[in-house]
Scaffold this active site. Structure first.
Site, short mmCIF file in Angstrom:
data_model
loop_
_atom_site.label_atom_id
_atom_site.label_comp_id
_atom_site.label_asym_id
_atom_site.label_seq_id
_atom_site.Cartn_x
_atom_site.Cartn_y
_atom_site.Cartn_z
CB SER A 192 44.39 25.32 68.22
OG SER A 192 45.47 24.76 67.52
CB ILE A 235 39.99 34.82 64.83
CG1 ILE A 235 40.94 34.10 63.86
CG2 ILE A 235 38.69 34.06 64.99
CD1 ILE A 235 41.47 32.75 64.35
CE1 TYR A 266 47.34 28.77 71.02
CE2 TYR A 266 47.57 26.83 69.63
CZ TYR A 266 46.99 28.05 69.90
OH TYR A 266 46.03 28.55 69.03
#
Ligand code: NAD
Length: 240
Positions: free
Chosen positions: A137, A15, A150
């Site tokens: 995310s 990305i 995460y």
């Protein structure tokens, strides 16, 4: 007139790399960082510099290490956009995770946003403008089993974004985040092709997003009106 300038962390692939192409095409000067693939990043920087007639600086730095981030900023005297993209994932049960692994995920994904923002803010204050784009995310929005660290790091980024946006709005500095769903990059190389096909089948768009689509949204968010701040924008093909 001098070019606008962007710093994109973790730009050697995926990305970050795709976002670098979008900013280069728009005539921005680039500062790009990576943790290990400096030869690949330098090659990309040279090719973007000559193709778009811009200045492109490649820097090897661990964004989870404050001394490294200070070294990056010692090279930057003017900045318009900061893209906090560097990130790592960790898949496994929380009970199997070591404290070192936990700190590595939180350090790379969340501490890095503090370090870069702390050093970018004085540059933005000088010109009473600036944009911070944090890459989050969907797991930061809703949490994922087997990806607790995460998810915590990305949930932290979401709260960091909203809080810092309030702190910096009076100084005309915008802070937003993008929560990506599943994007087809090396980050998902740990999954088998069958697992990726099963994942795609769960997504209403029937596929993973591409790095190019992700890079495009990052660039477009940098061009958004100044009144847009404190938002976590989700791009996930209708998944979550
Ligand atoms: P990637 O693994 O292809 O690229 C990650 C980049 O981060 C690499 O350039 C790597 O060098 C860099 N990096 C890793 N640790 C670093 C460190 N300590 N210091 C500096 N650079 C470091 O992954 P990607 O999919 O391109 O991920 C980019 C961002 O997008 C990450 O923050 C990731 O969490 C987020 N994201 C990705 C997905 C996805 O499905 N791919 C989904 C949601 C969010």
């Amino acid at each position: 007139m001098t070019n606008k300038t962007v710093l994109i962390t973790g730009a050697s692939r995926g990305i970050g790399r795709a976002a670098a192409h979008c900013f280069a095409q728009a005539g921005y000067d680039l500062y790009l960082t990576c943790i290990s693939s400096i030869d690949r990043l330098r090659e990309m920087a040279d090719s973007l510099s000559s193709r778009y007639d811009i200045t492109c600086t490649a820097i090897l730095a661990d964004m989870g290490c404050y001394a490294d981030v200070e070294r990056v900023f010692s090279q930057i005297s003017d900045l318009d956009v900061l893209v906090n993209n560097a990130g790592i994932s960790h898949v496994g049960l929380l009970s199997d995770m070591s404290p070192e692994e936990w700190h590595r995920v939180l350090g790379t994904n969340l501490d890095s946003c503090f370090y870069t923002s702390k050093l970018a803010i004085p540059l933005f204050l000088q010109k009473h403008s600036g944009k911070i784009i944090n890459i989050s995310s969907v797991w930061g929005n809703v949490g994922a089993s087997m990806e607790v660290a995460y998810s915590a790091s990305k949930g932290g980024i979401n709260a960091f974004t909203k809080a810092l946006a309030k702190e910096l709005a009076p100084s005309n500095i915008q802070v937003n985040a993008i929560a990506f769903g599943a994007i087809d990059t090396d980050m998902n190389a740990c999954f088998t092709s069958q697992e990726l096909a099963d994942l795609a089948a769960e997504i209403p768009a029937d596929r993973l997003g591409t790095a190019e689509e992700a890079g495009q949204l990052i660039f477009q968010l940098s061009q958004a009106p100044e009144y847009l701040t404190g938002q976590v924008i989700t791009m996930d093909g209708g998944w979550i």
